[in-house]
Write an enzyme that holds these catalytic residues in place. Structure first.
Site, PDB file in Angstrom:
ATOM      1  N   TYR A   1       0.854  -1.190   0.000  1.00  0.00           N
ATOM      2  CA  TYR A   1       0.000   0.000   0.000  1.00  0.00           C
ATOM      3  C   TYR A   1       0.888   1.237   0.000  1.00  0.00           C
ATOM      4  CZ  TYR A   1      -3.006   3.732   1.670  1.00  0.00           C
ATOM      5  OH  TYR A   1      -3.677   4.919   1.775  1.00  0.00           O
TER       6      TYR A   1
ATOM      7  N   GLU B   1      -3.370   7.802  -4.023  1.00  0.00           N
ATOM      8  CA  GLU B   1      -3.309   6.525  -3.306  1.00  0.00           C
ATOM      9  C   GLU B   1      -3.177   5.370  -4.302  1.00  0.00           C
ATOM     10  OE1 GLU B   1      -5.855   4.928   0.330  1.00  0.00           O
ATOM     11  OE2 GLU B   1      -6.918   4.608  -1.542  1.00  0.00           O
TER      12      GLU B   1
END
Ligand code: GDP
Ligand code: MN
Length: 397
Positions: free
Chosen positions: A118, A206
């Site tokens: 992530y 993101e």
């Protein structure tokens, strides 16, 4: 302004970030053509069909599927295009899928297992700096990681004056447990990702997951991007990335009229001039036992036309049980606003079925109160903030 995955990936690619390649399609036939082209360009045999909507968790909702041949590409595209995709991040009605991204399959087998990480770059308002947040636990939603294993989330604060420094990029790659070729690729990845965030004036970039392929390549498989609206004027080329089908219809209309409007869930519509007063008014509504139905800043020029426009927007919301108008007359005189309210009311008369409370303070406030009180319309005037609150409370009982 939010972007689709494929648009975020376009920006990433323009800053040198390695991405899972893909082509957008709006029909099943286009999807098949896209898949053929990707096979020519990348040699991929399998493809992934990904719904393009402004919501995460698409995989969980059946909006991301693997196709092992062209027939499957066609069938899956047919199934996903036009569907109402429900994910943990949409309402229960879901979001209509207008287009899909056909991508190369990048989870191919090899010497190592593919691994998901992530990574996001965002604005840390408290520190006045940018921040890279990253975790070796990618693929799943980061809120769960934060809750269950907070020690698996790392942050790196980036001073906007220097940008990301080489040692910081190495630290990220190290904390993700990488070595060799993958380590080097990750340093390049995070450096260019930061540049994409900064160069596009985003407030969020993101990537979940960032993928380490079985042959140690690092690439962005997904992207979620929020561009800073206040900086959009510097990026004319991004303006056509806006997809109004994904946006709240009333908010789109408000933007056209130059009004600053955000739709909320409550029952009291409000029309205010100035963002600060709007916030204070929303507090007041809550204190009076109501819930604001919207944030609406009519700005410095609250003339009759703007007031009418604002009225129309608020009335579209069926949840509204009362309207509170709270205007401070500084540059704009209160009597002008009062005339605007009365005129708008007359124009919209039969559409207005809810009580209206008007508080006008500042230049010519007395005159304004007289205009409202003598108008003979179902509009109540209040002079004090508290008085306005009490009246809201009264009509909601
Ligand atoms: P999200 O569910 O909206 O976050 O969409 P993502 O773009 O993150 O995709 C969801 C999941 O699909 C990923 O976490 C992967 O597990 C899977 N996925 C994405 N691309 C590929 C691919 O090329 N091959 C395979 N096998 N799976 C993929
Ligand atoms: Mn994702």
């Amino acid at each position: 302004m939010n972007l689709h995955e494929y648009q975020g990936k376009e920006i990433l690619s323009s800053f040198g970030v390695n991405i899972q390649r893909g082509i957008v399609a709006t029909t099943a036939d286009e999807a098949v053509e896209a898949a053929k082209k990707l096979t020519e360009e990348t040699g991929t045999g399998w493809h992934v069909i990904k719904a393009q909507v402004h919501a995460g968790g698409r995989g969980k909702g059946g909006g991301v599927k693997l196709a092992k041949n062209l027939k499957e590409v066609k069938d899956i595209a047919n199934e996903i295009i036009g569907m109402n995709l429900v994910t943990p991040q949409t309402s229960k009605e879901g979001k209509k899928v207008n287009q899909v991204l056909i991508t190369e399959d990048v989870y191919y087998p090899g010497d190592n297992e593919p691994e998901e990480y992530y990574m996001s770059v965002l604005l840390d308002r408290a520190q006045g700096k940018n921040m890279i947040m990253y975790s070796p636990e990618g693929g799943m939603d980061i809120e769960t990681v934060a809750e269950k294993t907070p020690d698996k989330i790392f942050t790196e604060v980036i001073d906007p004056a220097t940008g990301i420094l080489p040692f910081q990029a190495r630290k990220v790659a190290f904390n993700l447990g990488l070595s060799g070729q993958a380590f080097k690729e990750m340093c390049k990845f995070v450096t260019n990702l930061y540049k994409a965030y900064e160069g596009s004036d985003s407030s969020l970039f993101e990537i979940n997951p960032v993928l380490k392929t079985s042959d140690d390549k690092i690439m962005a498989v997904d992207s979620k991007v929020t561009l800073d609206d206040s900086a959009l004027f510097r990026h004319k080329d991004y303006e056509n990335m806006r997809d109004i089908r994904e946006e709240d219809a009333t908010e789109v209309e408000a933007r056209k009229a130059g009004l600053s409007y955000v739709n909320l869930d409550g029952n009291v519509g409000c029309m205010v001039n100035g963002a600060g007063l709007a916030m204070a008014t929303m507090d007041l509504i809550k204190q009076a036992g109501g819930e604001p139905a919207n944030f609406l800043d009519v700005g410095g020029t609250a003339d009759a036309k703007r007031v009418e426009e604002a009225f129309r927007l608020i009335l579209k919301d069926e949840k509204v049980e009362a309207i509170l108008i709270n205007i401070f007359g500084g540059i704009v005189r209160c009597d002008r606003v009062a005339e605007g309210v009365v005129e708008a009311y007359k124009n919209l008369g039969d559409q207005i079925k809810v009580p209206i409370i008007v508080r006008l303070q500042g230049t010519n406030a007395d005159l304004a109160k007289e205009i409202i009180d003598n108008s003979g319309l179902n509009v109540e005037s209040a002079v004090l903030f508290q008085e306005a609150a009490d009246k809201v409370h009264e009509v909601l009982k």
